[in-house]
Structure formats: structure tokens, C-alpha cells
Design a protein around this motif. Structure first.
Motif, PDB file in Angstrom:
ATOM      1  N   ALA A 376      42.212  39.549  37.916  1.00  0.00           N
ATOM      2  CA  ALA A 376      41.745  38.320  37.285  1.00  0.00           C
ATOM      3  C   ALA A 376      42.730  37.186  37.515  1.00  0.00           C
ATOM      4  O   ALA A 376      43.939  37.401  37.594  1.00  0.00           O
ATOM      5  N   THR A 377      42.206  35.962  37.611  1.00  0.00           N
ATOM      6  CA  THR A 377      43.043  34.786  37.796  1.00  0.00           C
ATOM      7  C   THR A 377      42.769  33.772  36.694  1.00  0.00           C
ATOM      8  O   THR A 377      41.717  33.790  36.044  1.00  0.00           O
ATOM      9  N   TYR A 378      43.735  32.883  36.491  1.00  0.00           N
ATOM     10  CA  TYR A 378      43.646  31.868  35.451  1.00  0.00           C
ATOM     11  C   TYR A 378      44.356  30.623  35.948  1.00  0.00           C
ATOM     12  O   TYR A 378      45.533  30.676  36.306  1.00  0.00           O
ATOM     13  N   ASP A 379      43.633  29.507  36.000  1.00  0.00           N
ATOM     14  CA  ASP A 379      44.170  28.271  36.551  1.00  0.00           C
ATOM     15  C   ASP A 379      44.606  27.305  35.449  1.00  0.00           C
ATOM     16  O   ASP A 379      43.871  27.089  34.475  1.00  0.00           O
ATOM     17  N   VAL A 380      45.771  26.714  35.632  1.00  0.00           N
ATOM     18  CA  VAL A 380      46.306  25.735  34.691  1.00  0.00           C
ATOM     19  C   VAL A 380      46.886  24.578  35.484  1.00  0.00           C
ATOM     20  O   VAL A 380      47.504  24.787  36.534  1.00  0.00           O
TER      21      VAL A 380
END
Length: 405
Positions: A376-380
Motif C-alpha cells: 500500500a502507498t500513501y501520498d502526502v
């Protein structure tokens, strides 16, 4: 898999902001959510996930996902599912020569090795046998005379794989399945131009030297119990192009050859390599910062100044985001510019979160990924410069700062 894109307001979490607020912040029960995530049945199996983006770092993370055509596919498993003993930081002494110095010094064994003195002595005895097995071949002529064959071109920071087809698939310290040879500039020589064995003689480029060994043993569901201690993180290649003119890329481009491209270049596409593999750099002249069992060796051409630089080179990612893989329960060092997207990606075999603040001062109202399973990835992104603190709500010991310039 969940992907979140979030613009973060300008609230830099510096030291003055570390005090607790009057309002008690209660995080969701993420531990309960973990039970709903798919997990692989054993060390050798891939998780049932399909990431949206390339992810991981070759030779550093448990999983690596790369782009093949219009798909993101798994290309590597390395180490056991959970915590791994990885000795790849600049301040840690984990090369063959460094381990010898620690043992011979008679002092305390560093905690990061996670072994006692007896285990370290046993490991060094094993590595001495591997060193002797490698250095019996001073040149490629010696390898050819012993019946070995040239199997690959020279991979950067690794070398040419010279195969002993009579070694079988058993773990034998005195007879590794492959010997690694390398020369300065050899990584720029096409495979067909490197040369070949003509009977007992090597015909081709001169100057190749032995740099290490490769063990290639029979597949098993559990991570192999080979060398003494826990430093040896064995790996399995997936979706790999072997041979031909389009061997897989293992740099930071995030792309590899598809099955069709591989076959078109004369190679053989292998969905899953039927073996566990392990590198051992035991030649003192090429002693690697990054550990005796590192996949890539900064002391093998093209030379790299540190294991940190090697990590940056081998981190997989697309050009439109700053790749920030979560590796072995660590966020690593994260730095970006105002407005740049930072893509956190879980390259571990266990779930994590990326949560603003710290365990004693959580700030999920600013940003919080929720549970990120493997892949899983999470962009900020941040709209003001500053230093921002993050932590993992599932593993509070995982804390880091994000520097925004």
C-alpha cells in the motif's frame, strides 16, 4: 489497496510543538483492522496485493514492486516475513573485515548484530571457508578450467555470475553455486562481448577479479537457515528476465522487461525463480560497506561512497513522486521540497501507519494514512517548509522527521 493524496496545512511539528494538548487524541483501533488484511502463508509466498505504484528498494526491503508494461508486479522477496536483522547503515560494522575486527578485538558484540560471541565466531569460520572457495579462482581462466561457465553480464555493484553447474542446490560453504567476478568498466560491456570459456581457457575481456560468492539453494516455504546468526537475508526473484539483451533493471527506474520484451531480446522470462539466493562478499579487497551479505556492494564497480547512497540508487519509484519506502520497521530519512508529493510505501511484510506527530502527541487531524498493508502507498505533500514529525501507530518505536525545504 488504498491510495490517499493529501495536501497538508502548514503546521511544522518542531520541538516546541511536542508538548501534549489539552484535548486527548484517541487513534482508531488499527490493531483490530490488521486482522482483516491478507497475509502470505509463508516466507516464500507473495502477498495478495496489486500496488498502484512501483515500491521498495532492491537489496534493502522485503518486497520490491516494479512496472512491467502497464502493470505493477512483484520482482523480489528478501528475508523472513517479520523483523529482519539488516546491517546496512554507515555507522554499523557488518562487512567481513569489520566482523573479524569486532571478534578479534575481544570487546562486547554490538547489539545491532543480534548475536553472541560464540555465534559470531561460528559465522566467521563459515565465511573463511567461503573465502577459500572463492579465492581458489584467481582468474576466469581458473574458473573455466574447473568447469564453471559465464552466466550473466556484469551487474553494477555486483559482478558477473559464473556458475558451477556441478554444485547442485545444497548449501555447501566449500562449493557455492556461483562465483562473482568483476572489473572496472565491466558493467558497460554487453554480455556477448565479455567472453566465454573455450575448454580450459577464458576467451574475452581481461582484468576480471573474484569479488564474492552466490548461493542458490533448493526452494522451501521457510526462510533458509544457512549461516550462523540472522544477518543472511536470502532472496527470491519474481517476474524476471534471465539472459538475452533485456535483463531486468535493478536500479531506481522502477521498470523491467515484460515477458514479450524478454523473449524478443533472446531471454527467458521466469515468473518465479525456483530457489533462494544469497550473496557473500568475502574478498577483503572488495570489502563492502553495507554488510557481507548485502545484495549490492559499493566496493564493486561503479564505486559508490556509502550504503546510504546505494539505498538511494536502488530505491524504486516513478519520477513524479519522492519515494519513501518503509523498510524493516523504519521510515528512513525523508526530505522533499514544498509542493512535492512524498509517496510512502509499505515494503515490509507487516502493516504500518504513517501518522502525524508522535506516540505521546499524535496529530491524526493533520494527516494519518490508516493501516497500510504490504504494497500500500500513501501520498502526502506540504505547502510550507519545516520539520514534520511522523510515527507508526502500530509500532510506536517507528518515528521519523520529514524535512521540507
Amino acid at each position: 489497496m488504498r491510495r490517499v493524496i493529501l495536501g497538508v496545512a502548514a503546521v511544522a511539528l518542531m520541538a516546541a510543538a511536542c508538548s501534549t494538548t489539552d484535548q486527548v487524541v484517541v487513534l482508531p483501533d488499527y490493531a483490530a483492522q490488521v486482522a482483516d488484511l491478507p497475509t502470505p502463508p509463508n516466507d516464500r509466498s507473495l502477498p495478495d496485493v496489486s500496488p498502484d505504484d512501483p515500491l521498495g528498494a532492491y537489496g534493502f526491503s522485503r518486497y520490491v514492486y516494479q512496472r512491467q508494461g502497464d502493470q505493477i508486479v512483484a520482482t523480489l522477496i528478501e528475508g523472513p516475513l517479520g523483523h529482519q536483522v539488516r546491517c546496512q547503515q554507515l555507522a554499523q560494522e557488518c562487512s567481513y573485515v569489520e566482523l573479524q575486527a569486532i571478534y578479534n578485538g575481544g570487546g562486547e558484540i554490538p547489539d545491532y548484530l543480534e548475536m553472541d560471541r560464540g555465534t559470531l565466531g561460528e559465522l566467521l569460520g563459515q565465511l573463511a571457508r567461503v573465502e577459500a572457495a572463492v579465492l581458489q579462482y584467481e582468474t576466469l581462466d581458473d574458473a573455466c578450467a574447473a568447469g564453471l561457465t559465464i552466466s550473466t553480464s556484469q551487474t553494477s555493484n555486483m559482478g558477473i555470475h559464473v556458475t558451477d553447474r556441478g554444485a547442485g542446490f545444497a548449501f555447501n560453504l566449500d562449493r557455492p553455486q556461483m562465483i562473482l567476478f568483476a572489473k572496472e568498466g565491466g558493467e558497460r560491456i554487453p554480455r556477448l562481448d565479455i567472453g566465454h570459456c573455450d575448454g580450459d581457457t577464458f576467451v574475452g575481456e581481461e582484468g576480471f577479479q573474484p569479488v564474492g560468492a552466490v548461493f542458490n539453494i533448493a526452494p522451501s516455504e521457510d526462510h533458509p537457515d544457512g549461516f550462523a546468526g540472522e544477518l543472511d537475508n536470502w532472496h527470491v526473484h519474481h517476474n524476471t528476465c534471465a539472459g538475452g539483451t533485456l535483463e531486468n533493471s535493478v536500479n531506481g527506474t522502477g521498470a523491467t522487461a515484460t515477458a514479450e520484451e524478454c523473449r524478443g531480446g533472446g531471454g527467458r522470462f521466469i515468473p518465479a525463480m525456483p530457489s533462494w539466493m544469497m550473496h557473500a562478499y568475502v574478498v577483503p579487497e572488495f570489502d563492502p560497506q553495507g554488510g557481507v551479505f548485502a545484495m549490492f556492494n559499493p566496493s564493486v564497480w561503479p564505486l559508490v561512497s556509502s550504503s546510504e547512497e546505494m539505498l538511494a540508487i536502488r530505491t524504486i519509484g516513478d519520477d513524479d513522486a519522492v519515494a519513501a519506502p518503509i523498510i524493516n520497521f523504519s521510515f528512513g530519512n525523508i526530505e522533499a521540497n514544498v509542493g512535492e508529493t512524498i509517496r510512502f510505501g509499505n515494503a515490509d511484510g507487516v502493516p504500518h501507519t504513517v501518522t502525524a506527530g508522535s506516540p505521546i502527541d499524535p496529530r491524526p487531524d493533520q494527516f494519518d494514512s490508516g493501516v497500510l498493508g504490504t504494497g500500500a502507498t500513501y501520498d502526502v505533500s506540504f505547502d510550507q517548509p519545516g520539520t514534520y514529525r511522523i510515527f507508526c501507530a502500530l509500532h510506536p518505536e517507528m518515528q521519523a522527521t520529514v524535512v521540507i525545504n
